[in-house]
Design an enzyme around this catalytic site. Sequence first.
Site, PDB file in Angstrom:
ATOM      1  N   GLY A 199      -4.689  -1.701   4.734  1.00  0.00           N
ATOM      2  CA  GLY A 199      -3.937  -3.617   4.560  1.00  0.00           C
ATOM      3  C   GLY A 199      -4.903  -4.350   4.637  1.00  0.00           C
ATOM      4  O   GLY A 199      -5.032  -4.879   3.888  1.00  0.00           O
ATOM      5  N   ARG A 200      -5.301  -4.660   5.490  1.00  0.00           N
ATOM      6  CA  ARG A 200      -5.561  -5.411   6.431  1.00  0.00           C
ATOM      7  C   ARG A 200      -6.720  -5.981   5.422  1.00  0.00           C
ATOM      8  O   ARG A 200      -7.839  -7.323   6.245  1.00  0.00           O
ATOM      9  CB  ARG A 200      -5.443  -6.326   7.683  1.00  0.00           C
ATOM     10  CG  ARG A 200      -6.165  -5.167   8.431  1.00  0.00           C
ATOM     11  CD  ARG A 200      -5.820  -5.154  10.152  1.00  0.00           C
ATOM     12  NE  ARG A 200      -6.053  -4.364  10.419  1.00  0.00           N
ATOM     13  CZ  ARG A 200      -5.979  -3.009  11.180  1.00  0.00           C
ATOM     14  NH1 ARG A 200      -4.510  -2.957  10.391  1.00  0.00           N
ATOM     15  NH2 ARG A 200      -6.401  -1.467  11.711  1.00  0.00           N
TER      16      ARG A 200
ATOM     17  N   HIS B  11      -3.812 -33.645  17.060  1.00  0.00           N
ATOM     18  CA  HIS B  11      -3.231 -34.655  17.161  1.00  0.00           C
ATOM     19  C   HIS B  11      -2.416 -33.866  17.567  1.00  0.00           C
ATOM     20  O   HIS B  11      -0.427 -34.110  17.871  1.00  0.00           O
ATOM     21  CB  HIS B  11      -2.778 -35.720  15.800  1.00  0.00           C
ATOM     22  CG  HIS B  11      -3.585 -36.457  15.430  1.00  0.00           C
ATOM     23  ND1 HIS B  11      -4.056 -37.714  16.207  1.00  0.00           N
ATOM     24  CD2 HIS B  11      -4.777 -36.210  14.724  1.00  0.00           C
ATOM     25  CE1 HIS B  11      -4.857 -38.209  15.167  1.00  0.00           C
ATOM     26  NE2 HIS B  11      -5.477 -37.574  14.915  1.00  0.00           N
TER      27      HIS B  11
ATOM     28  N   GLU C  80      -4.549  -7.731  14.556  1.00  0.00           N
ATOM     29  CA  GLU C  80      -4.390  -5.926  14.214  1.00  0.00           C
ATOM     30  C   GLU C  80      -5.429  -4.965  14.178  1.00  0.00           C
ATOM     31  O   GLU C  80      -5.094  -3.749  14.962  1.00  0.00           O
ATOM     32  CB  GLU C  80      -3.776  -5.905  12.607  1.00  0.00           C
ATOM     33  CG  GLU C  80      -3.324  -4.535  12.792  1.00  0.00           C
ATOM     34  CD  GLU C  80      -1.509  -4.602  11.193  1.00  0.00           C
ATOM     35  OE1 GLU C  80      -0.476  -5.141  11.411  1.00  0.00           O
ATOM     36  OE2 GLU C  80      -2.708  -4.752  10.387  1.00  0.00           O
TER      37      GLU C  80
ATOM     38  N   GLU D 128      10.448  -4.625   4.250  1.00  0.00           N
ATOM     39  CA  GLU D 128      10.792  -5.721   3.923  1.00  0.00           C
ATOM     40  C   GLU D 128      10.011  -6.110   2.406  1.00  0.00           C
ATOM     41  O   GLU D 128      11.133  -6.362   1.663  1.00  0.00           O
ATOM     42  CB  GLU D 128       9.639  -6.708   4.683  1.00  0.00           C
ATOM     43  CG  GLU D 128       9.789  -7.113   6.272  1.00  0.00           C
ATOM     44  CD  GLU D 128       9.203  -6.581   6.741  1.00  0.00           C
ATOM     45  OE1 GLU D 128       9.384  -4.962   6.455  1.00  0.00           O
ATOM     46  OE2 GLU D 128       9.165  -6.119   8.372  1.00  0.00           O
TER      47      GLU D 128
ATOM     48  N   LYS E 215       1.261  -0.872  -0.165  1.00  0.00           N
ATOM     49  CA  LYS E 215      -0.380   0.050   0.228  1.00  0.00           C
ATOM     50  C   LYS E 215       0.831   1.805  -0.062  1.00  0.00           C
ATOM     51  O   LYS E 215       0.717   2.275  -1.027  1.00  0.00           O
ATOM     52  CB  LYS E 215      -0.964  -0.050   1.186  1.00  0.00           C
ATOM     53  CG  LYS E 215      -1.726   1.295   1.580  1.00  0.00           C
ATOM     54  CD  LYS E 215      -2.583   0.572   2.552  1.00  0.00           C
ATOM     55  CE  LYS E 215      -3.832   1.886   3.125  1.00  0.00           C
ATOM     56  NZ  LYS E 215      -4.263   1.638   4.006  1.00  0.00           N
TER      57      LYS E 215
ATOM     58  N   LYS F 243       9.414  -1.306  14.479  1.00  0.00           N
ATOM     59  CA  LYS F 243       9.276  -1.124  12.990  1.00  0.00           C
ATOM     60  C   LYS F 243      10.669   0.357  13.193  1.00  0.00           C
ATOM     61  O   LYS F 243      11.731   0.329  12.535  1.00  0.00           O
ATOM     62  CB  LYS F 243       8.769  -0.042  11.939  1.00  0.00           C
ATOM     63  CG  LYS F 243       7.822  -1.099  12.149  1.00  0.00           C
ATOM     64  CD  LYS F 243       6.886  -0.691  10.620  1.00  0.00           C
ATOM     65  CE  LYS F 243       5.548  -1.313  10.031  1.00  0.00           C
ATOM     66  NZ  LYS F 243       4.235  -0.969   9.592  1.00  0.00           N
TER      67      LYS F 243
HETATM   68  O1  F6P Z   1       3.170  -3.635  10.135  1.00  0.00           O
HETATM   69  C1  F6P Z   1       1.542  -3.502   9.644  1.00  0.00           C
HETATM   70  C2  F6P Z   1       0.964  -2.959   8.306  1.00  0.00           C
HETATM   71  O2  F6P Z   1       1.579  -1.481   8.017  1.00  0.00           O
HETATM   72  C3  F6P Z   1      -0.318  -3.487   8.026  1.00  0.00           C
HETATM   73  O3  F6P Z   1      -0.941  -3.187   8.410  1.00  0.00           O
HETATM   74  C4  F6P Z   1       0.005  -3.719   6.158  1.00  0.00           C
HETATM   75  O4  F6P Z   1      -0.938  -4.207   6.446  1.00  0.00           O
HETATM   76  C5  F6P Z   1       1.535  -3.925   6.597  1.00  0.00           C
HETATM   77  O5  F6P Z   1       2.070  -3.305   7.173  1.00  0.00           O
HETATM   78  C6  F6P Z   1       1.990  -3.978   5.178  1.00  0.00           C
HETATM   79  O6  F6P Z   1       1.885  -2.134   4.323  1.00  0.00           O
HETATM   80  P1  F6P Z   1       2.043  -1.906   2.658  1.00  0.00           P
HETATM   81  O7  F6P Z   1       1.001  -2.671   2.514  1.00  0.00           O
HETATM   82  O8  F6P Z   1       2.552  -1.007   2.995  1.00  0.00           O
HETATM   83  O9  F6P Z   1       3.875  -2.675   2.302  1.00  0.00           O
END
Ligand code: F6P
Length: 534
Positions: A252-253, A369, A338, A200, A194, A498
């Site tokens: 995002g979620r 199990h 979240e 990452e 987003k 972060k």
């Molecule tokens: O670390 C949390 C977060 O902001 C989530 O809410 C989001 O889904 C994810 O990181 C990834 O964010 P982005 O889509 O901006 O890379």
Amino acid sequence: MWDTLKALQAATKDRKITDLFDDNRVEEFGVEADGLFFDFSKTNIDADTYTALIELAEEKKVSAKRDAMFAGAKINETEDRAVLHTALRNLDGDAVFVDGEDVMPGVKATLAQMADFANAVRSGAFKGQGGAITDVVNIGIGGSDLGPAMAYPALAPFADGPKCHFVSNVDGADLADKLAGLDPETTLVLVASKTFTTMETMMNAKSAFDWMATKVSNPADQFAAISTAEEETAAFGISAERVFGFEDWVGGRYSMWGPIGLSVMLAVGPDNFMAFLRGGQAMDQHFRTAPIADNMAFALALTGIWHHQICGYGTRAVLPYENRLLRLPAYLQQLEMESNGKSVSLAGDALDQTVGPIVWGEPGTNGQHAFYQLIHQGRQVVPCEFIVGAEGHEPHLAHHHRALLSNCLAQSEALMLGRDYATSEARMKAKGHKGDALKAHAMQRVFSGNRPSTTLMYQKLTPFVLGQIIALYEHRVFVEGAILGINSYDQWGVELGKELAVKLAPAVEEGGSTEGLHAGTAALVARAKALRTS
Ligand code: F6P
């Protein structure tokens, strides 16, 4: 109303759930919506409790808040944003306005852009350097990963497009393992973020680009971006025609309904993806129009409030008896924790109770199990949410599905009925145990029972049903958040770690200084440096 509910709980806590049953209980404590059935009869909720829970929802004006969300009000107050993931599946609905502008033409245009691209990739009209695309690598994390990573295996019986792979972790092992065996010349990389700044994702995207550059002369031609950040996607070198945008009113979620779902659309095709959206839309319609007493999202949320806030059960297990939903618990962990893992109200006041339970789980029968021992005989009570279809997609293995179904139903029954000491003792006596040994053996085999569970049942896991289920859980989160007076749509709790990771990054490099770091962290940095060989 909280006090009334707590008093009702105190008065009924020793009651047996089985005592509540008559021939009508499953109908009375069950809700149906477009073929989906939610059964909450195997809980200690009775008519008085449920009436009080409904009154709580009324007192907290949840229906008005719901209508405000659907209408585009900026209910995500800390980020000054509307919350309109529902607009992404509002295929036949009315206009939806944000700041005076109807967002639906933009939503439909993006969907059409996704479908055109998906059709081109699936038909082979869009090619990599080595020909038709065989593999798609979705690079994203959190909400930009978990939705498609959950839906892709869920919809495997409908997948007839390129194979999809999901890379999320900054651990190079994730990227390396997913790229191993792929041909860069026939691979398409989707960079899903987003913000297009997530550490990452950007590191993985850059390394994937380098990997592709080893064989492909114009790697950027085999990259597409899914983002709200046009400038950043351009800076990465991705051509505007392969940038799929969405707006900041999609959290995002909550974003898998739009371009973040592109990998799923590439795999199952636009028609099946549309069926997924229609399932979500049908659940929206149900949520908006069904009275609270017959409303499935309210039923899930009120059961959740009863178990966590009133009964004090700290966790909730999500147990899909549907192997293809193996990533659903992880998806719901983000969606629920979240969203509702908060400690302050919308006004910033400290809450006097915990908000969201810890959500965890694994598909059955595997979990049986592993951790079901604790669920049945541990001292803590874990409300269980079973999810099961009436049939599978493998007619030649129908007997497997019947075994799966009977296991699922057996578990909820066992949790409720338990086994008393007398029954256990009689069984041990029959095996020849006597005296102290008899007692010891019998006690090990006692099940307290009276442990609550719910069951969500559908005919078969189709794209439509998956859409219903995901939208249902989204609305459950909304209702719980609205009752508790929190903002379910921000996530400030992810920021601190972060920030510290950015500060720590130079220290872990060779020769990097640990000066200024907390002593506890500096010592571990030093130890890691001493241990590493390269
Ligand atoms: O670390 C949390 C977060 O902001 C989530 O809410 C989001 O889904 C994810 O990181 C990834 O964010 P982005 O889509 O901006 O890379």
